[in-house]
Design a protein around this motif. Structure first.
Motif, mmCIF file in Angstrom:
data_model
loop_
_atom_site.group_PDB
_atom_site.id
_atom_site.type_symbol
_atom_site.label_atom_id
_atom_site.label_comp_id
_atom_site.label_asym_id
_atom_site.label_seq_id
_atom_site.Cartn_x
_atom_site.Cartn_y
_atom_site.Cartn_z
ATOM 1 N N LYS A 187 0.839 -1.212 0.027
ATOM 2 C CA LYS A 187 0.062 -0.077 0.165
ATOM 3 C C LYS A 187 0.773 1.328 0.110
ATOM 4 N N THR A 188 1.706 1.165 0.887
ATOM 5 C CA THR A 188 2.606 2.554 1.061
ATOM 6 C C THR A 188 3.484 2.723 -0.322
ATOM 7 N N ASP A 235 -4.191 6.599 4.645
ATOM 8 C CA ASP A 235 -3.609 5.548 4.391
ATOM 9 C C ASP A 235 -4.178 4.581 5.681
ATOM 10 N N ARG A 240 9.068 -3.794 9.593
ATOM 11 C CA ARG A 240 7.972 -3.822 10.322
ATOM 12 C C ARG A 240 7.814 -5.137 11.285
HETATM 13 MG MG MG Z 1 1.918 0.831 5.152
#
Ligand code: MG
Ligand code: AMP
Length: 190
Positions: free
Chosen positions: A16-17, A88, A136
């Motif tokens: 997504k980012t 987002d 992450r």
């Molecule tokens: Mg993201």
């Protein structure tokens, strides 16, 4: 002219980012400006200030009521931002208590999006991307549970459309085809 409010969602690790950043850059080259707002960062700022968590990936393990309070705080702050915005966020968050809607009715009423975008990919591709992302703390789950999550996100996105009259767009982010995803997203933001 009033700004466009675009909510972009996708399960962790879908990319997504990357899709958002490249789309914003592409549109900026055409003089179309969007502000990139991370819903999770607004939540995290509050959560960190209250000493609830040390990193953003711990938030989805907080109690349901704590997550909902942070969510409410974030949506009230984000609602005040004007102009073209990309938010987002997540259609739903996988918590120990089950799927938590990312945009329950009171959040939607604050945000009133024009469109909800679901960035999607094959479950096995997402699985691989999670293993290779060291920045992450991604959940370790199997392909089937990723599929269930993406299915739930489609279901819940339909309810967001029913509540607000927004449209829902699926954007496929397949391996090596980021430019396709960016073009598909840019087309609805122009
Ligand atoms: Mg993201
Ligand atoms: P992200 O960086 O987009 O993965 O967001 C970080 C974290 O913020 C997520 O893992 C969730 O815990 C939380 N979050 C983001 N958006 C929402 C939302 N709409 N509702 C509840 N939690 C959210």
């Amino acid at each position: 002219m009033a700004g466009k409010k675009v909510i972009i969602t996708g399960v962790p690790g879908v990319g997504k980012t990357s899709v958002i950043n490249e789309t914003i850059e592409k549109l900026a080259n055409e003089n179309i400006l969007y502000l990139n707002i991370s819903f999770g960062s607004f939540m995290f700022d509050v959560a960190k200030a209250s000493n609830l968590v040390q990193n953003r990936d711990e938030m989805r393990s907080l109690s349901k009521d704590q997550q909902k309070a942070l969510q409410r705080e974030a949506s009230q702050q984000i609602a005040k931002i004007e102009g073209n915005v990309i938010i987002d966020t997540h259609a739903s968050v996988k918590t120990p208590a089950g799927f938590l809607p990312g945009l329950p009715e009171w959040v939607l009423r604050d945000l009133m999006p024009d469109i909800v975008v679901l960035v999607e990919a094959d479950d096995d591709q997402i699985l691989r991307r999670r293993f290779s992302d060291e920045s992450r703390l991604r959940d370790i789950e199997g392909a089937r549970s990723i599929r269930d999550h993406q299915q739930f996100n489609r279901a819940v996105a339909a309810s967001y459309a029913m509540l607000t009259g927004c449209t829902v767009l699926y954007v496929e982010n397949a391996d090596f085809l980021l430019t396709h995803s960016v073009e598909a997203l840019a087309a609805v933001l122009r």
